[in-house]
Scaffold this motif. Structure first.
Motif, PDB file in Angstrom:
ATOM      1  N   UNK A 230       0.839  -1.207   0.000  1.00 24.69           N
ATOM      2  CA  UNK A 230       0.000   0.000   0.000  1.00 24.69           C
ATOM      3  C   UNK A 230       0.874   1.256   0.000  1.00 24.69           C
ATOM      4  N   UNK A 231       1.950   1.241   0.746  1.00 26.46           N
ATOM      5  CA  UNK A 231       2.874   2.372   0.770  1.00 26.46           C
ATOM      6  C   UNK A 231       3.474   2.643  -0.593  1.00 26.46           C
ATOM      7  N   UNK A 232       3.873   1.586  -1.281  1.00 28.79           N
ATOM      8  CA  UNK A 232       4.415   1.755  -2.635  1.00 28.79           C
ATOM      9  C   UNK A 232       3.356   2.302  -3.584  1.00 28.79           C
ATOM     10  N   UNK A 233       2.147   1.816  -3.460  1.00 32.05           N
ATOM     11  CA  UNK A 233       1.071   2.280  -4.333  1.00 32.05           C
ATOM     12  C   UNK A 233       0.782   3.768  -4.102  1.00 32.05           C
ATOM     13  N   UNK A 234       0.718   4.169  -2.849  1.00 29.45           N
ATOM     14  CA  UNK A 234       0.466   5.577  -2.532  1.00 29.45           C
ATOM     15  C   UNK A 234       1.628   6.439  -3.017  1.00 29.45           C
ATOM     16  N   UNK A 235       2.861   6.002  -2.771  1.00 30.22           N
ATOM     17  CA  UNK A 235       4.037   6.767  -3.210  1.00 30.22           C
ATOM     18  C   UNK A 235       4.049   6.921  -4.727  1.00 30.22           C
ATOM     19  N   UNK A 236       3.645   5.891  -5.432  1.00 32.93           N
ATOM     20  CA  UNK A 236       3.591   5.961  -6.895  1.00 32.93           C
ATOM     21  C   UNK A 236       2.573   7.000  -7.344  1.00 32.93           C
TER      22      UNK A 236
END
Length: 62
Positions: A13-19
């Motif tokens: 989820x963190x990677x998705x939000x950062x993207x």
């Protein structure tokens, strides 16, 4: 086992939000600032390490 699953979900989820944030101009600017600070910190740590290593070598020679 459950905690590993939640950890993995959180990382994804963190990677998705950062993207998504990185797609905006403000997001890119934010991440560029973080990257610059992280690189400066890494350089400072490396310089300190090399300085201390030189001090120890000089003390060993005497």
């Amino acid at each position: 086992m459950k905690s590993i699953l939640w950890f993995t979900v959180g990382v994804a989820a963190g990677f998705a939000v950062a993207h998504q944030v990185n797609r905006t101009a403000q997001g890119r600017e934010f991440f560029e600032g973080i990257d610059a600070k992280a690189r400066a910190f890494g350089r400072a740590v490396a310089e300190g390490y090399h300085a201390r290593e030189a001090e120890l070598r000089a003390a060993d020679d005497h």
